[in-house]
Write an enzyme that holds these catalytic residues in place. Structure first.
Site: not given
Length: 581
Positions: A352, A323, A419
């Site tokens: 990410e 992340d 997201d």
């Protein structure tokens, strides 16, 4: 020739080792400016005995440039090289020293790939090339064990809020392994499972503990074992950029302020620590509940690397999704790779990152990134009608040459996630548009990922609406969509050319919504035709010699006695997939 457009950079996406004996070398030229490009190369210690001239092939074009590529196997693993460019009657020689009218006679001043060291070869896990991922938001997938539900759990199927809970857990995933297997996916991506206070779990309280609302470490280990029995890999989300507010070391800082032994675990600008109006410490965005970790601190580094090792080695995870990966220092990620690959050389490391990511994809950090530039291009063409077929092709090609081939082969290709709005909602709830976008995703290079619930028609706007509970009532599922995903995933699994083959566009014109492209691998050859318009369109392109069948129905389409022009009529939002027999 427009020499200003000619570009090459050694030891980059323009010159890299594909395997332990093969180099891929690329050069960029102005679009439609050069007719022939050759690579002249040799061993710098044996100029005369090893000198060769290899024709380069145009592998991609975008709005401004053409990209040529050659694959070479240096006999002594050293390669000194330059380029010979021809445009009509003009020719030029391009080296590190510049442009010359005469061919260089000595190796000095040429580009160099000094030595093809095996330790430097970027080798992502082979299994990812064949993976179809399924993203699971554990709190919303299935409630298999009501005894571990949070207090005041909302009824399954209710409206998601930022702070409500529905009771999804690991047992719920175990209970639906057969569904996942029937769908055809062979890899799962879980958003965080660490103990945390929120429903999304990106605010870690304890990295070494599975959230009690999901289960425990033993249940996670059992889930991984069951997945492996069914040939399904498992990837877990790692939140190493920041912790949660209630992470024990940060709470110690709150209690003891500058006297805390953990003060240097975080980036505290001044004491006493304040959260308003903006935090007095670095955070994810400006969210005071997510203090940024100092991954340069040796204690933090050791703690997080032990977490990385534990879940791979002890639990059996097959990979990590990282992340906010671009905000963590590169030195940490290099150490992370060493630890993870020592625990399991086949572990997949996915960052990410939402932008061009070459600095992280050189073999010393990540295997791949979440391929959002491709995501956005697919959505802009198939779902939002923002670009035409030519612009789509240009963007796809531009992003292809931005990375080495092996990075493209394992890129994580998603169309939506926790997201973003859901794919069906992005498509205005037009299922035909959604199928077009997913068809491209599932016939494109890289590893596709399906967000849970897309397969049965879940809708949802921006967070938290995109985090609805999975629909398990069969009467409420979109069975046509489910059948579509099962069919397309099976087609991808059964045909290596749709996973690892070359991709070339046969038709992608300006002001057009018609797209035709081919996938090839050895003797497998597919042609995919798509109409992203709401009106009937014709597509005319050259169809190679041979017998062509409908890849989905297996019906004969045509038999070409020679390469010849072929015209097909495509209904609104229709796609056709041809396979050569």
């Amino acid at each position: 020739m427009f020499l200003e457009a000619v570009f090459h950079q050694p030891k980059s996406n323009y010159a890299y080792a594909y395997d332990q004996e093969t180099l891929h070398i690329r050069v960029r030229t102005k679009r439609d400016d050069v007719t022939t490009v050759s690579l002249f190369h040799c061993d710098k210690y044996d100029l005369n005995g090893t000198q060769q001239l290899t024709t380069m092939h145009k592998v991609a074009s975008d709005a401004l440039f053409d990209y040529y590529e050659a694959s070479v196997k240096p006999p002594y693993r050293r390669c000194t090289y330059g380029f010979h460019l021809i445009s009509g009657a003009d020719q030029i020689w391009y080296t590190e020293g510049g442009f010359f009218l005469e061919r260089p006679t000595i190796p000095t001043g040429l580009f160099e790939f000094p030595f093809l060291n095996a330790a430097d070869v970027f080798s992502p896990p082979e299994w990812v090339k064949d993976a179809v991922f399924y993203q699971i938001f554990p709190e919303r997938f299935a409630n298999g064990d009501p005894s571990n539900d949070p207090q005041n759990v909302a009824p399954w199927g209710g409206q998601p809020q930022y702070d409500n809970f529905f009771g999804g857990d690991l047992q719920g995933v175990i209970d639906h392994i057969d569904y996942l297997k029937d769908l055809g996916v062979n890899a799962l991506y879980f958003t965080p499972l660490f103990e945390a206070t929120t429903n999304h779990k990106y605010d870690t309280v304890d990295y070494k503990k599975v959230d009690p609302h999901f289960g425990d470490s033993q249940l996670l280990k059992a889930l991984v074992h069951i997945c492996h029995q069914n040939n399904i890999k498992v990837m877990l989300d790692a939140v190493f950029n920041h912790s949660g507010y209630y992470f024990a070391p940060f709470q110690d800082v709150i209690r003891n302020q500058e006297h805390s032994p953990y003060r240097d675990w975080f980036y505290v600008h001044e004491f006493p620590v304040q959260t308003e109006p903006r935090p007095s410490y670095d955070t994810f965005a400006f969210t005071h509940m997510m203090p940024k970790l100092n991954t340069e601190n040796p204690e933090v580094k050791a703690y997080l690397l032990e977490v990385a090792r534990y879940y791979i080695e002890e639990i059996g995870m097959d990979g990590w999704r990282l992340d906010v990966a671009n905000e963590v220092d590169h030195a940490f990620w290099r150490a992370f790779r060493r630890v993870v690959k020592a625990a399991n050389p086949d572990a997949y490391i996915l960052g990410e990152i939402w932008h061009q990511s070459m600095p992280w994809l050189q073999g010393d950090q990540f295997d791949a990134v979440m391929n959002y530039p491709v995501t956005n291009t697919i959505l802009d063409f198939f779902c939002k009608n923002r670009i035409d077929a030519q612009q789509f092709k240009n963007e796809i090609n531009r992003m292809y040459v931005a990375y080495p081939l092996q990075a493209n082969e394992v890129a994580f290709n998603l169309l939506d996630s926790h997201d973003t709005p859901r794919l069906l909602t992005i498509c205005g709830e037009n299922v035909d548009k959604m199928k077009l976008a997913a068809t491209f995703q599932l016939t494109y290079r890289g590893a596709p990922c399906i967000y849970y619930g897309d397969d049965v028609g879940l809708t949802g706007g921006e967070d938290p609406d995109c985090r609805k509970t999975m629909v398990w009532d069969k009467e409420k599922q979109n069975h046509d969509l489910l059948s579509f995903y099962q069919t397309m995933i099976r087609l991808r699994h059964e045909n290596p050319a749709l996973r690892q083959g070359s991709l070339s566009f046969l038709l992608a014109e300006s002001h057009s919504s018609v797209l035709v492209y081919e996938r090839r691998l050895t003797d497998e050859h597919f042609i995919i035709m798509m109409n992203a318009a709401d009106t009937t369109q014709e597509a005319t392109f050259t169809l190679p010699q041979g017998l062509w069948m409908d890849a989905l129905t297996h019906h004969k389409i045509t038999e070409q006695t020679a390469d010849s022009s072929y015209t097909v009529t495509l209904e609104p939002y229709e796609y056709k997939i041809l396979k050569q027999q």
